[in-house]
Design a protein around this motif. Structure first.
Motif, short mmCIF file in Angstrom:
data_model
loop_
_atom_site.label_atom_id
_atom_site.label_comp_id
_atom_site.label_asym_id
_atom_site.label_seq_id
_atom_site.Cartn_x
_atom_site.Cartn_y
_atom_site.Cartn_z
N UNK A 1 56.40 -24.06 -104.13
CA UNK A 1 55.15 -23.68 -103.47
C UNK A 1 55.04 -24.34 -102.09
N UNK A 2 55.47 -25.59 -102.00
CA UNK A 2 55.41 -26.30 -100.73
C UNK A 2 56.24 -25.61 -99.66
N UNK A 3 57.40 -25.11 -100.04
CA UNK A 3 58.24 -24.42 -99.05
C UNK A 3 57.56 -23.14 -98.56
N UNK A 4 56.79 -22.48 -99.43
CA UNK A 4 56.03 -21.30 -98.99
C UNK A 4 54.99 -21.69 -97.93
N UNK A 5 54.32 -22.81 -98.17
CA UNK A 5 53.29 -23.27 -97.23
C UNK A 5 53.91 -23.59 -95.88
N UNK A 6 55.07 -24.25 -95.91
CA UNK A 6 55.76 -24.59 -94.66
C UNK A 6 56.15 -23.31 -93.91
N UNK A 7 56.68 -22.34 -94.65
CA UNK A 7 57.06 -21.08 -94.02
C UNK A 7 55.85 -20.40 -93.40
N UNK A 8 54.73 -20.41 -94.10
CA UNK A 8 53.51 -19.79 -93.58
C UNK A 8 53.09 -20.45 -92.27
N UNK A 9 53.23 -21.77 -92.20
CA UNK A 9 52.82 -22.50 -90.99
C UNK A 9 53.63 -22.07 -89.77
N UNK A 10 54.89 -21.70 -89.98
CA UNK A 10 55.75 -21.34 -88.86
C UNK A 10 56.01 -19.83 -88.79
N UNK A 11 55.27 -19.05 -89.57
CA UNK A 11 55.55 -17.61 -89.67
C UNK A 11 55.45 -16.91 -88.32
N UNK A 12 54.42 -17.26 -87.55
CA UNK A 12 54.21 -16.57 -86.28
C UNK A 12 55.36 -16.75 -85.32
N UNK B 1 54.24 -28.23 -123.79
CA UNK B 1 52.78 -28.24 -123.63
C UNK B 1 52.37 -29.04 -122.41
N UNK B 2 53.13 -30.06 -122.07
CA UNK B 2 52.79 -30.88 -120.90
C UNK B 2 53.13 -30.17 -119.60
N UNK B 3 54.16 -29.33 -119.64
CA UNK B 3 54.58 -28.66 -118.41
C UNK B 3 53.72 -27.46 -118.08
N UNK B 4 53.14 -26.83 -119.12
CA UNK B 4 52.41 -25.57 -118.92
C UNK B 4 51.33 -25.65 -117.85
N UNK B 5 50.45 -26.69 -117.87
CA UNK B 5 49.42 -26.72 -116.82
C UNK B 5 50.00 -26.79 -115.42
N UNK B 6 51.08 -27.56 -115.26
CA UNK B 6 51.70 -27.67 -113.94
C UNK B 6 52.31 -26.35 -113.50
N UNK B 7 52.95 -25.65 -114.44
CA UNK B 7 53.56 -24.37 -114.12
C UNK B 7 52.51 -23.34 -113.73
N UNK B 8 51.43 -23.29 -114.53
CA UNK B 8 50.35 -22.34 -114.23
C UNK B 8 49.73 -22.66 -112.88
N UNK B 9 49.53 -23.95 -112.61
CA UNK B 9 49.00 -24.34 -111.31
C UNK B 9 49.91 -23.94 -110.18
N UNK B 10 51.22 -24.07 -110.39
CA UNK B 10 52.18 -23.67 -109.37
C UNK B 10 52.13 -22.19 -109.09
N UNK B 11 52.01 -21.39 -110.16
CA UNK B 11 51.92 -19.94 -109.98
C UNK B 11 50.66 -19.58 -109.20
N UNK B 12 49.53 -20.21 -109.58
CA UNK B 12 48.26 -19.92 -108.92
C UNK B 12 48.34 -20.30 -107.44
N UNK B 13 48.94 -21.45 -107.15
CA UNK B 13 49.06 -21.87 -105.76
C UNK B 13 49.94 -20.91 -104.97
N UNK B 14 50.99 -20.42 -105.60
CA UNK B 14 51.85 -19.46 -104.94
C UNK B 14 51.13 -18.17 -104.60
N UNK B 15 50.27 -17.71 -105.52
CA UNK B 15 49.49 -16.50 -105.26
C UNK B 15 48.53 -16.70 -104.10
N UNK B 16 47.93 -17.90 -104.03
CA UNK B 16 47.00 -18.19 -102.94
C UNK B 16 47.73 -18.16 -101.61
N UNK B 17 48.92 -18.77 -101.57
CA UNK B 17 49.70 -18.78 -100.33
C UNK B 17 50.08 -17.36 -99.93
#
Length: 240
Positions: free
Chosen positions: A99-110, A4-20
């Motif tokens: 999720x953080x690694x996705x953000x880093x990749x996006x920053x250097x994608x170009x 139950x404690x992990x669920x909010x963090x996991x859901x937040x991680x999924x949502x952040x990944x979709x945004x990225x």
């Protein structure tokens, strides 16, 4: 799947990944100033690229299978980590690392895309996916598990970025929306299929489920390689 404690963090991680992922797609599909200044001849060359040939289909399906190989991760990673002794906070941090690694990749994608093209980015994602799923159920401990999570930006992010860029580079402008929608449908289909397969296999053991994902990633890689061999596919497609 997590506590139950992990669920909010996991859901937040999924949502952040979709945004990225959405941001990556937006960056790759908005025409650049150079594209906006294309003349008629340039436009004809773009529309002349193979958009429905066998090479194109093999690459799209291969990328879809690679993304689908994340099915066990999205469905059972939190459950697996909890069984390994990780608490809710630790599981949330592990998802956050991905999720953080996705953000880093996006920053250097170009800059990366300009060097290796969309097929090159797909190749990097494919290699990372195979390595990640082969090792996923074999490593243990916070350091090893956290280090493996750093591959998420490549196995998922690079595959997504490369596939979107590949389709954008080959589809005529009037078919751009349809082509990207088709790609999303392929991603969704194979992810759902892999999730169902992982659910069946996980009951027999976590290792079996993740090894099946490794086999999927290997199959996707073979399809990518086969598609890249078709005439016209060796031409490096821009990734940004």
């Amino acid at each position: 799947a997590a506590s139950a404690h992990a669920a909010p963090a996991v859901i937040g991680g999924i949502a952040a990944g979709l945004v990225v992922s959405a941001l990556v797609g937006l960056k790759l599909t908005v025409p650049s100033a150079r594209e906006a200044e294309r003349g008629p001849d340039d436009e004809q060359r773009v529309e002349g690229r193979a958009k429905s040939g066998m090479g194109f289909l093999l690459v799209v399906v291969g990328a879809g299978i690679l993304q689908g190989s994340h099915g066990a991760y999205y469905g059972f990673s939190a459950l697996f980590w909890e069984a390994e002794g990780f608490g809710g906070l630790a599981i949330g941090i592990l998802w956050g690392l991905g999720v953080t690694t996705e953000i880093v990749l996006f920053a250097f994608a170009g800059s990366v895309g300009a060097r290796i093209g969309s097929l090159g980015i797909l190749g990097v994602g494919a290699g990372a996916a195979i390595l990640r799923w082969v090792l996923f159920a074999q490593v243990s401990g916070p350091l090893a598990t956290g280090s493996l999570q750093l591959l998420h930006g490549l196995s998922f992010g690079a595959t997504h970025l490369g596939a979107v860029a590949y389709v954008a580079a080959r589809a005529p402008r009037r078919w751009a929306g349809f082509s990207q929608g088709l790609l999303s449908m392929v991603f969704g289909f194979f992810t759902a299929l892999a999730s169902a397969l992982a659910g069946l296999l996980y009951q027999s053991g976590p290792s079996l489920a993740f090894q099946a994902m490794a086999a999927m990633a290997a199959l996707g890689t073979l399809l990518l390689a086969a598609g890249a061999l078709f005439p016209g596919e060796r031409r490096r497609a821009p990734a940004a």
